[in-house]
Design an enzyme around this catalytic site. Structure first.
Site, mmCIF file in Angstrom:
data_model
loop_
_atom_site.group_PDB
_atom_site.id
_atom_site.type_symbol
_atom_site.label_atom_id
_atom_site.label_comp_id
_atom_site.label_asym_id
_atom_site.label_seq_id
_atom_site.Cartn_x
_atom_site.Cartn_y
_atom_site.Cartn_z
ATOM 1 N N HIS A 43 -2.879 -1.755 -5.689
ATOM 2 C CA HIS A 43 -3.657 -1.213 -6.807
ATOM 3 C C HIS A 43 -3.728 -2.197 -7.989
ATOM 4 C CE1 HIS A 43 -3.967 2.473 -4.625
ATOM 5 N NE2 HIS A 43 -2.699 2.786 -4.768
ATOM 6 N N ASP B 262 -5.982 3.886 1.998
ATOM 7 C CA ASP B 262 -5.050 4.664 1.179
ATOM 8 C C ASP B 262 -5.064 6.148 1.523
ATOM 9 O OD1 ASP B 262 -3.259 5.459 -0.745
ATOM 10 O OD2 ASP B 262 -4.309 4.587 -2.433
#
Length: 482
Positions: free
Chosen positions: A290, A341
């Site tokens: 991220h 994810d």
């Protein structure tokens, strides 16, 4: 894994950042490219299996939580009685915990099997599974420590996708917390327990004949630390030292949410990426997942270490995380990859398209990645960066049609509406930016067909796996959500 030497012919194949023509592709018995020959003569083409469309290398899915496939489409409503409550990452997390607490090994295998089949059909040929469901489900006695990990291994082996399993260290609920919350008890682990799981997966890979020492390995292990808020400094250093000693990729969530940054500053005096760069042995084996809230100075520091950033645009947008500075990071020469994810999207084309489009919205410019990456084609800049970053995420020679790399490739259906009438040099552009993306006709992992004519046949079968995978997934969903 041993097979006979196989030869393929592709009229066009994506090699070293451009379309090569009339390519003869030879796969060695170990599942790796033995030879790649562009501009092959008619004589050189003789006897090779003709592929039905343009060929691309397979993509690595660098960040996956397979169990969250069971939530896709089910978190898009406000909770009862919460008409004025702001829904954000933290409220989503509570819903995620409800699945994490209950899912069984059998249900996880069913969910992951369908997910991994979907990933293959979308052109992912390797998945990095960030795995922290170590304990037994709610209401059950403690199971075998490896049960959940082995469910993921079986799922990957059934459908034929490569798997990098990342046993994940998770020790506390947040900065300064003494332990995990009750909702997180399945995540409980120690450096010793995580490293035992890593070693068990490595032994399993050797037993299966696909150890990391084999270039064509389909099963491998890395290690992960959930986040700075979830571990203490000593535990992180212990896991990082082991990863360095045995040369494993190391993954960590970092700087995803503003609250996480604020909490880190309050407890350590430093921002999360800043803390890592000053206190951890970050190097080219590290993958920072991220980094949405990272500053330009922090990104420069990451680039200097050689570490990679794993971007998950569909999840980051879905959760309201914020916007990663892709333009700035690419201009620095930073390395990155993509992941699915939370599984709200299972297509790498969607991830790349969204990644670029969000930059365009922010900057009010077009073809941002092309300019930042010094390329003419935005799709080429994004695709080549993502496949190169995928190699760092797995620690394997993967993601290139090049001698010595694992022979993972996808064959586009050039009769897809998105490709009709498209000049040859624009095929990758249409693949990424003409939606819906062109169909993938065939997918090969280590030189073996696992998707044929758009249908998943897996590693051992010639019949489509779709019906049985769909039935098992539906049964798992019924049990989880009744």
């Amino acid at each position: 894994m041993t097979h006979e030497v196989r030869r393929f012919f592709a009229s066009r194949a994506w090699i070293q950042g451009t379309w090569a023509r009339d390519v003869v592709l030879t796969v060695a018995a170990d599942g790796c490219w033995l030879n790649v020959l562009p501009n092959a003569s008619a004589e050189q083409q003789r006897g090779a299996m003709r592929l039905g469309g343009p060929v691309l290398p397979g993509m690595v899915n660098a960040h996956s939580h397979a169990f969250q496939r069971a939530m896709a489409g089910l978190t898009e409503r406000r909770r009862n009685g919460a008409a004025t409550e702001v829904d954000d990452f933290w409220t989503w997390r509570e819903r995620m915990y409800s699945v994490a607490r209950r899912i069984t090994p059998g249900q996880l295998e069913a969910v992951a099997s369908l997910l991994y089949a979907e990933l293959l059909q979308a052109g992912y040929t390797q998945v990095c599974e960030f795995h922290y469901l170590h304990g037994a489900p709610d209401g059950q006695a403690q199971g075998q420590p490896l049960e959940m990990a082995l469910a993921l291994v079986r799922a990957a082996q059934q459908v034929g996708i490569g798997l990098t399993l990342l046993p994940t260290l998770y020790m506390r609920a947040g900065f300064g917390a003494p332990a995990l919350d009750d909702a997180q008890r399945r995540f409980a682990s120690t450096p010793d327990s995580v490293l035992r799981t890593v070693e068990a997966i490595a032994r399993l890979a050797v037993d299966a004949g696909t150890s990391k020492t084999s270039p064509g390995a389909l099963l491998g292990a890395g290690v992960a630390v959930h986040s700075l808020r979830a571990v203490d400094a000593a535990a992180l250093q212990e896991v990082a030292a082991h990863a360095r000693k045995v040369s494993l990729p190391l993954h960590i969530h970092v700087a995803e949410q503003r609250q996480e940054v604020d909490d880190c500053v309050a407890h350590t005096g430093l921002r999360p990426v800043e803390w890592l760069l000053q206190n951890a042995p970050v190097d080219a084996r590290w993958n920072l997942v991220h980094a949405t809230q990272a500053t330009a100075q922090e990104l420069q520091g990451v680039r200097r270490t050689g570490a990679s950033i794993v971007l998950c645009p569909s999840t980051e947008a879905d959760l309201g995380d914020g916007l990663f500075d892709l333009a700035g990071y690419m201009a620095m020469g930073g390395r990155w990859s993509v992941g699915s994810d939370s599984q709200v999207s299972r297509q790498w084309t969607t991830e790349l398209r969204l990644l670029e489009y969000l930059q365009r919205v922010q900057l009010r410019q077009r073809n941002v990645a092309a300019r930042s990456g010094g390329r003419d084609s935005t799709a080429a800049a994004l695709f080549d960066a993502a496949v190169a970053g995928g190699r760092a995420a797995t620690g394997q020679r993967i993601g290139a049609i090049q001698a010595g790399h694992r022979a993972d490739f996808v064959v586009l259906d050039d009769q897809s509406p998105a490709l009709l009438g498209i000049p040859a040099e624009h095929v990758l552009d249409a693949m990424v930016f003409s939606s819906p993306s062109p169909r993938l006709w065939d997918v090969f992992v280590a030189g073996q067909a696992v998707v044929t004519q758009g249908r998943v046949v897996g590693s051992t079968s010639t019949a489509p796996l779709g019906p049985q995978l769909g039935a098992a997934f539906s049964a798992a969903m019924a049990a989880l959500w009744r």
